[in-house]
Design an enzyme around this catalytic site. Sequence first.
Site, short mmCIF file in Angstrom:
data_model
loop_
_atom_site.label_atom_id
_atom_site.label_comp_id
_atom_site.label_asym_id
_atom_site.label_seq_id
_atom_site.Cartn_x
_atom_site.Cartn_y
_atom_site.Cartn_z
N PHE A 98 0.80 -1.23 0.00
CA PHE A 98 0.00 0.00 0.00
C PHE A 98 0.83 1.29 0.00
O PHE A 98 0.47 2.28 0.66
CB PHE A 98 -0.97 0.00 1.20
CG PHE A 98 -1.60 -1.34 1.44
CD1 PHE A 98 -2.28 -1.99 0.41
CD2 PHE A 98 -1.51 -1.97 2.66
CE1 PHE A 98 -2.85 -3.24 0.61
CE2 PHE A 98 -2.06 -3.22 2.87
CZ PHE A 98 -2.74 -3.85 1.85
N CYS A 99 1.95 1.27 -0.71
CA CYS A 99 2.84 2.46 -0.77
C CYS A 99 3.19 2.95 0.63
O CYS A 99 3.35 4.17 0.86
CB CYS A 99 2.19 3.60 -1.57
SG CYS A 99 2.03 3.21 -3.30
#
Length: 453
Positions: free
Chosen positions: A375-376
Amino acid sequence: MSVHTAAAAPSVHAPLPVLGRDVTVPLVTGGEVTYAALDYAASAPALQRVWDDVAAYAPYYGSVHRGAGYLSQLSTDLFENARATVAAFLGCREDDEVVFTRSTTDSLNLLARALPAGCEVFVFETEHHAALLPWRDARVTCLDAPRTPRQAVETLERALAGRDAGAPALVCVTGASNVTGELWPVRELATAAHAHGARIVLDAAQLAPHHPVSVAELDVDWVALSGHKLYAPFGAGVLAGRADWLTGAEPYLAGGGASRSVSRRQDGGVDVEWHAGAARHEAGSPNVVGAYALASACRALTEAGFDTLVARERHLISRVRTGLAEVPEVRVLSLFGDEAPRVGVLSFVVEGWNSSHFAAALSAEYGIGVRDGLFCAHPLVRTLLGSAPRAQGECGAPEAAPGEKSLNAIRVSFGAGTPDEHVDRFVDAVRELVRDGAKWRYRTENGRCVPAV
Ligand code: PLP
């Protein structure tokens, strides 16, 4: 002339109408189901109201800031009114600037380019990469993930203590985590920052779609957000806050719109006088449709009422949490503990399952769209999983043997447009997948897990 559509009064218990609510998708096992969009944290569907407002405006679209014609003037008015609407939505102070950007990433990169010389930046390792990475020209102190909101404030205070309070410093913090959904103690962090002469920017990408945000009440110096997470996917974002650093900086982009006057010098060079204020950082033709859509979303959420929206979302969160708690193989990821207040974003791992495989099966066999990966926010997810980077296993084989740490997680996220039925379907699907396994075979293609046929 009014181009806004009338607001239908929302029922307290009904989701807000969004586009795509009736879209059906095929299942690998045969047949079709209504798509359950449970990836709001990445991009939320457009509010119907936003779409209608944009459609009503579309015939009146014209150039902004330049044209003498009626539609140019109308578009310019709408663009500047959108700025005022966003300022009110964000509870900005009188002299704050609202700069339209492309996204939160763009907003934080703009602020990074406006840091005064010698500015030091403090950021927690828990941040989204958009908040962790733009400060590459500054001296960055990356702080450990705290395990309570109180610890977050203490960690920041410790880091700031002893610094020269006269030297410029910036703290960058999220309002709500894009991994755990947990709320951060923004007001307390702002107090700590200011006590040590530092400024603070709030990454409200995940907070603003779910909670009221007031720049003045939170006492933050800037706030950044993205339209596509705020039900207005038309390519606009915002950086709002103090004018001084922005006006003191070179324009983010050099070009028309940012320049007040340009002249050719005798020696062949070019002199330019830049605008102050928002225009300084909005060179080029602005995204009037995006700004207008963003303002429309601000109006729609305000009219729906955050009390109602928050109450409804709590109800959805509780349904998901209760459902997942009944599946012992599921571990929900959390920094601050089960009871911590959060928005509708939850990440989890399933014992014995490759997260990518699990998410692919939810999509292909149940028509449910979630997300898998890091998720970055690689440092945060790895901290929560307790895993070190290693090669991804083949899809279909369990990535984590019993006792081994998962590499990736699954994230489910929802919001104002989510009906109860979607979260219930999700919980039922998780239960069934864990109990019965996938019905289909999957393989890895370009690093993604996909149905084998
Ligand atoms: N900050 C947070 C907390 C996010 O969740 C995201 C996106 O997921 C961003 C920043 C970056 O937003 P954008 O991709 O719209 O620039």
